[in-house]
Design an enzyme around this catalytic site. Sequence first.
Site, short mmCIF file in Angstrom:
data_model
loop_
_atom_site.label_atom_id
_atom_site.label_comp_id
_atom_site.label_asym_id
_atom_site.label_seq_id
_atom_site.Cartn_x
_atom_site.Cartn_y
_atom_site.Cartn_z
N LYS A 206 4.19 1.07 10.20
CA LYS A 206 4.27 2.29 9.39
C LYS A 206 3.87 3.50 10.22
O LYS A 206 4.42 4.58 10.05
CB LYS A 206 3.38 2.17 8.17
CG LYS A 206 4.00 1.32 7.08
CD LYS A 206 3.16 1.43 5.82
CE LYS A 206 3.40 0.26 4.90
NZ LYS A 206 2.31 0.06 3.96
N GLU B 175 0.88 -1.17 0.00
CA GLU B 175 0.00 0.00 0.00
C GLU B 175 0.92 1.22 0.00
O GLU B 175 1.82 1.31 0.84
CB GLU B 175 -0.87 -0.02 1.26
CG GLU B 175 -1.86 1.11 1.23
CD GLU B 175 -2.80 1.14 2.43
OE1 GLU B 175 -2.81 0.19 3.23
OE2 GLU B 175 -3.51 2.15 2.55
N ARG C 223 5.17 -13.01 9.46
CA ARG C 223 5.87 -11.78 9.11
C ARG C 223 7.19 -11.68 9.86
O ARG C 223 7.39 -12.34 10.88
CB ARG C 223 5.00 -10.55 9.36
CG ARG C 223 4.57 -10.35 10.78
CD ARG C 223 3.89 -8.99 10.97
NE ARG C 223 2.88 -8.67 10.00
CZ ARG C 223 2.83 -7.50 9.31
NH1 ARG C 223 3.74 -6.56 9.50
NH2 ARG C 223 1.88 -7.26 8.47
P1 ATP Z 1 -0.29 -1.70 6.69
O1 ATP Z 1 -1.12 -2.68 5.90
O2 ATP Z 1 -0.56 -1.67 8.13
O3 ATP Z 1 -0.21 -0.34 6.07
P2 ATP Z 1 1.89 -3.39 5.94
O4 ATP Z 1 3.24 -3.42 6.59
O5 ATP Z 1 1.06 -4.62 5.90
O6 ATP Z 1 1.18 -2.22 6.66
P3 ATP Z 1 1.66 -3.27 3.09
O7 ATP Z 1 2.07 -2.18 2.19
O8 ATP Z 1 0.24 -3.67 3.09
O9 ATP Z 1 2.10 -2.83 4.52
O10 ATP Z 1 2.58 -4.54 2.86
C1 ATP Z 1 2.84 -5.07 1.60
C2 ATP Z 1 3.17 -6.51 1.73
O11 ATP Z 1 4.31 -6.69 2.57
C3 ATP Z 1 2.04 -7.29 2.35
O12 ATP Z 1 1.85 -8.47 1.57
C4 ATP Z 1 2.52 -7.61 3.72
O13 ATP Z 1 2.00 -8.82 4.16
C5 ATP Z 1 4.05 -7.66 3.55
N1 ATP Z 1 4.69 -7.32 4.80
C6 ATP Z 1 4.53 -6.19 5.52
N2 ATP Z 1 5.25 -6.25 6.66
C7 ATP Z 1 5.89 -7.43 6.65
C8 ATP Z 1 6.78 -8.09 7.55
N3 ATP Z 1 7.15 -7.53 8.70
N4 ATP Z 1 7.25 -9.31 7.20
C9 ATP Z 1 6.88 -9.87 6.04
N5 ATP Z 1 6.04 -9.32 5.16
C10 ATP Z 1 5.54 -8.11 5.45
#
Ligand code: ATP
Length: 589
Positions: free
Chosen positions: A304, A66, A294
């Site tokens: 974030k 995102e 994760r």
């Molecule tokens: P949010 O959704 O709260 O804004 P997010 O960290 O999930 O934060 P995204 O941009 O949705 O951010 O993440 C993109 C991809 O990265 C998603 O598929 C998510 O599952 C993966 N991702 C995010 N943080 C991690 C992590 N700590 N370890 C592994 N994969 C991650």
Amino acid sequence: MTFICTINVFPLGWVRHIIFRETDLKDTSAITLPVAPTSNFIRNIIDEDNRINKWGGRVETRFPPEPNGYLHIGHAKSICLNFGLARDYKGVCHLRFDDTNPEKEEQEYVDSILDSVKWLGFDWGEHLHYSSDYFDKLYEFAEYLINQGKAYVDSLTIEEIRKQRGTLTKVGCNSPYRDRPVGENLDLFRRMKLGEFADGVHVLRAKISMLSPNINLRDPVIYRIRRVHHHRTGDQWCIYPMYDYTHCISDALENITHSICTLEFEDHRPLYDWILTQLKNIVPCHPQQIEFARLKLTYAVMSKRIMIELVEGRFVEGWDDPRMLTLSGLRRRGYTPESIRLFAERIGVSKADSWIDMGVLEDCLREDLNERAQRRIVVLKPLKLIIDNYPEGGEEECFAFNHPQKPEWGKRVVPLSKTLYIERDDFMEIPAKGYFRLAPGAEVRLRYAYIVKCVRVVKNASGEIEEIHCTYDPDTKSGTTGAKTRKVKGNIHWLSSKHAHKGEVRLYDRLFSHSHPDVSDRDYKALLNAHSKEIITAYIEFSLNEAQPEERFQFERNGYFVADRVDTKPGRPVFNRAVTLKDSWGKST
Ligand code: ATP
Ligand code: MG
């Protein structure tokens, strides 16, 4: 073939000679660490799918960020996993921006994400997508669901909907609008799109079951009214689809085979499957959602929200501050894409949540830079050393390997003269037990030069040591037979005071002093490491003046450093400490 080439004339008549071999001319950045893919449960699923020919041998994954912040090391795990699977199974991996939440999304974030994925070494080719590209289709499918009796317009407030949703132990109850006739739903939904209603007046909900034990299936909201400017579609839409609705459909429209996400989406999988099952006649592809744990890293924050607070509250100097665990911060810190890919491979992929120690990440960088970084000498915290029996005005060449295990990288000249700088830490007036460096009466080897013995210490009026005086043994120069007959335990680095240059060095350390700053309710701001950045003026080997932005070095005995990619100017380098060496004080040769 070896040849000597004169490159430049330096002050005080010093002529810099560097011995090159032909192999020196090769680009060392091309070195990659061998990383063999290790098996994991996702690979096992794909292998089995291929065996039963589920997807005709196709492997199509996606990384769906995102654009509401910069990518961090956790995202790198997901990027390496998704792009790595595509690479290994000769498939493709899409980069898709999940941009359905316009309040928080910006073009700046899109640009930084593109940049970081590329920097990590992955190529999405023609598969760059945006969920917003599907807004028309998503809308069309929502009308289809309404027509099928699978979605309805609810006119309760979001607060009322939340209350009626129930809890983990109590089922929800139906909205009074749940049985609106199809025609009325369609009319209201169309008018929502046309902007006839204020934000929050109506929502569109999937009609599943308020009695489901899974809260995600209790008639989730799939569209809401939001008059917000979108960074790509502008003001074209005033209704936006929700993440759960958008994500599965985007996957299906792109013919994704394996939709890999983190564990918190496990409970959303039934919804993912429900939506695609309803749409199977118009969108035949039904990707398999697979969840993995994760990355959770000690000494790091990866939320974030907190990262934004750190930037906006000026606790760090921007998203690419070298202490941030964003990919742009890690890059500026001196991390290589190879070291991050190695890290992702090393930590593996599993279903079980666990913490990874920050030391694992740092070790991957050490391992990579140990191979690829040329060695240089820098004295970070200088102390003057005068060789009393060295001729006044005399100087001579000493030779240092650019890499101790790679003689083919050649040697460089390190000039020696009567007055040198050594590290303050390499002298102790009253040596501790096991301290083999310089102390009154003690002997050490000046690396690449002679054995010296400390004969005198000079202090200033306030009792601080200002300089130390030594004598040298002229029969012990490194590389001569004399050097072989006399051994001493300590071995320290130095620079000739008249040949050394000054340079800015930023000594970075971990941003947090606590191993788990990102645990809920903890005041992470109180856990910031007050010593995470120290700027010093160090003495640097003169050749370092020509360091190029992002050129990485091992400063002997001091760690791995990178010329800052933003602040390094021609002839005026600024170095960031990427990582310290494993402590090996005084022991190496
Ligand atoms: P949010 O959704 O709260 O804004 P997010 O960290 O999930 O934060 P995204 O941009 O949705 O951010 O993440 C993109 C991809 O990265 C998603 O598929 C998510 O599952 C993966 N991702 C995010 N943080 C991690 C992590 N700590 N370890 C592994 N994969 C991650
Ligand atoms: Mg997310």
